[in-house]
Design an enzyme around this catalytic site. Sequence first.
Site, PDB file in Angstrom:
ATOM      1  N   LYS A 112      23.635   1.480  75.450  1.00  0.00           N
ATOM      2  CA  LYS A 112      24.386   0.694  74.465  1.00  0.00           C
ATOM      3  C   LYS A 112      25.494  -0.133  75.117  1.00  0.00           C
ATOM      4  O   LYS A 112      25.958  -1.107  74.543  1.00  0.00           O
ATOM      5  CB  LYS A 112      24.937   1.604  73.376  1.00  0.00           C
ATOM      6  CG  LYS A 112      23.809   2.173  72.509  1.00  0.00           C
ATOM      7  CD  LYS A 112      24.314   2.928  71.306  1.00  0.00           C
ATOM      8  CE  LYS A 112      23.181   3.304  70.370  1.00  0.00           C
ATOM      9  NZ  LYS A 112      22.311   4.375  70.915  1.00  0.00           N
TER      10      LYS A 112
HETATM   11  C1  PLP Z   1      20.983   4.614  70.526  1.00  0.00           C
HETATM   12  C2  PLP Z   1      20.138   5.347  71.485  1.00  0.00           C
HETATM   13  C3  PLP Z   1      18.722   5.295  71.417  1.00  0.00           C
HETATM   14  C4  PLP Z   1      17.983   4.561  70.313  1.00  0.00           C
HETATM   15  O1  PLP Z   1      18.123   3.176  70.385  1.00  0.00           O
HETATM   16  P1  PLP Z   1      17.701   2.222  69.172  1.00  0.00           P
HETATM   17  O2  PLP Z   1      18.088   0.858  69.564  1.00  0.00           O
HETATM   18  O3  PLP Z   1      18.482   2.742  67.977  1.00  0.00           O
HETATM   19  O4  PLP Z   1      16.247   2.383  68.963  1.00  0.00           O
HETATM   20  C5  PLP Z   1      18.007   5.948  72.402  1.00  0.00           C
HETATM   21  N1  PLP Z   1      18.606   6.640  73.394  1.00  0.00           N
HETATM   22  C6  PLP Z   1      19.952   6.716  73.488  1.00  0.00           C
HETATM   23  C7  PLP Z   1      20.562   7.504  74.593  1.00  0.00           C
HETATM   24  C8  PLP Z   1      20.768   6.068  72.550  1.00  0.00           C
HETATM   25  O5  PLP Z   1      22.107   6.153  72.651  1.00  0.00           O
END
Ligand code: PLP
Length: 463
Positions: A112
């Site tokens: 993220k």
């Molecule tokens: C947010 C997150 C996901 C999922 O991502 P999306 O974009 O919501 O599909 C997967 N793995 C981790 C570690 C995350 O923080």
Amino acid sequence: MHYISTRGAAPRLSFEEVVLAGLAEDGGLYLPENIPAFSMAEITAMQSLSYTDLAYNIISCFTGNDITADALKNIINEAYKTFRHSAIAPTKQLDSNTYLLELFHGETLAFKDFALQFLGRLLDHILERRGQKATVIGATSGDTGSAAIAGCRGRKNMEIFILYPHGRVSDVQRLQMTTVQDKNIHNIALNGTFDDCQDMVKILLADMEFRNKYNLTAVNSINWARILAQTVYYFYTALRLGAPAKAVSFSVPTGNFGDIYAGYIAKKMGLPVEQLIIATNRNDILARTLATGTYGMAGVEPSLSPSMDIQISSNFERLLFDLYDRDGAKITEIMRDFRKNKKFTIEPEKLSRLRTEFAASSASDEETKNTIKSCYETTGEVLDPHTAVGLFAGNKARRNTETPLVVLATAHPAKFPDAVKAACNIHPELPPHLSDLFTRKEKFVHLENNVDLIKKLIEKNIK
Ligand SMILES: *Cc1c(COP(=O)(O)O)cnc(C)c1O
């Protein structure tokens, strides 16, 4: 470049307006009127670009005249300077034709950071240009909050309030939020669940008087700029593995369908992608949809990969918009149906199109643990549980082993030390920039789940 809503009834907006708006007025999600595509020659010419130059090449296709080249370059360079690996998104070979794409070298150790380091700076730039200030609010079950805080800390034109469920996030996740001391960061530990936090954000955003007075905006995974930033690493990785002459497949640990949708956009822009594999844990609404054609809500069950414990995948609406030939009225009807009946059925012709674009598979907690263990034993690599779901599902759904399979490693194992330890008996260490995390001073306010208390806190801090 103009943006339209998936529900077809909100005004067309520019890039800058879409970044500020988040959700569209008609309840839909914004996306570009057309997705620009590169030729093979143009993609080949990008092979030797650095991560940040590549990011500029891709992102600038979507910004129209809203932001100057210099400003955009500067935002990108500053955003990715915070990453601790010189490649920013390095690829590691696991076996003869399987790779890990390490997306956890940013400040908060999860992918993220790619979106939020960019979005925080972009928002600040847009606000500055318009002479505005904004109040950013967000609810988090862990990863989004810390990444948003890391991306927005110290920015001049925004105050940020993050709500998390008191006692229900991991120690590392909490400390990554509460130990940030910048004045514009406000952590709220709410007495309640993650859903209570999310409801609170919705209540505040729906209060138009309050919303306008403080220029409230939300950080959530539906902001187009987040998707856009994530498109870059699909290109970067595929180019390193022989694209565009060779196709590559990706397995993506999926929750809100944001990250994998970015892969779909990369494909639409001309990147040769053979398979896009949706990897889910036991909260498998997407895998069930592909298998049965019915998108149906079920209760959320906690799993070893908590960042994917979701009930509905909000970005899936963007894909439906394409499947239904960009018919906003139809999407409005489908979404109305879904809200009422908690499910809807995708027509057979649309379902077969969905199945040509995506494959899907899910992993139970047991399978997740076994994957961490066997990967460690055969390769020495310690995976976090989300990445393990990706590897398990990728191997299951992969059509051929001739095409490189890239598994997105979405978090650093030290973010989920208990699950990792239980699986392979290794305690993953935090990287150096966080090694003193547990001794840093915390700053947060613990509040009852009461909207007036939250409003008072915001008012007090904005005056
Ligand atoms: C947010 C997150 C996901 C999922 O991502 P999306 O974009 O919501 O599909 C997967 N793995 C981790 C570690 C995350 O923080």
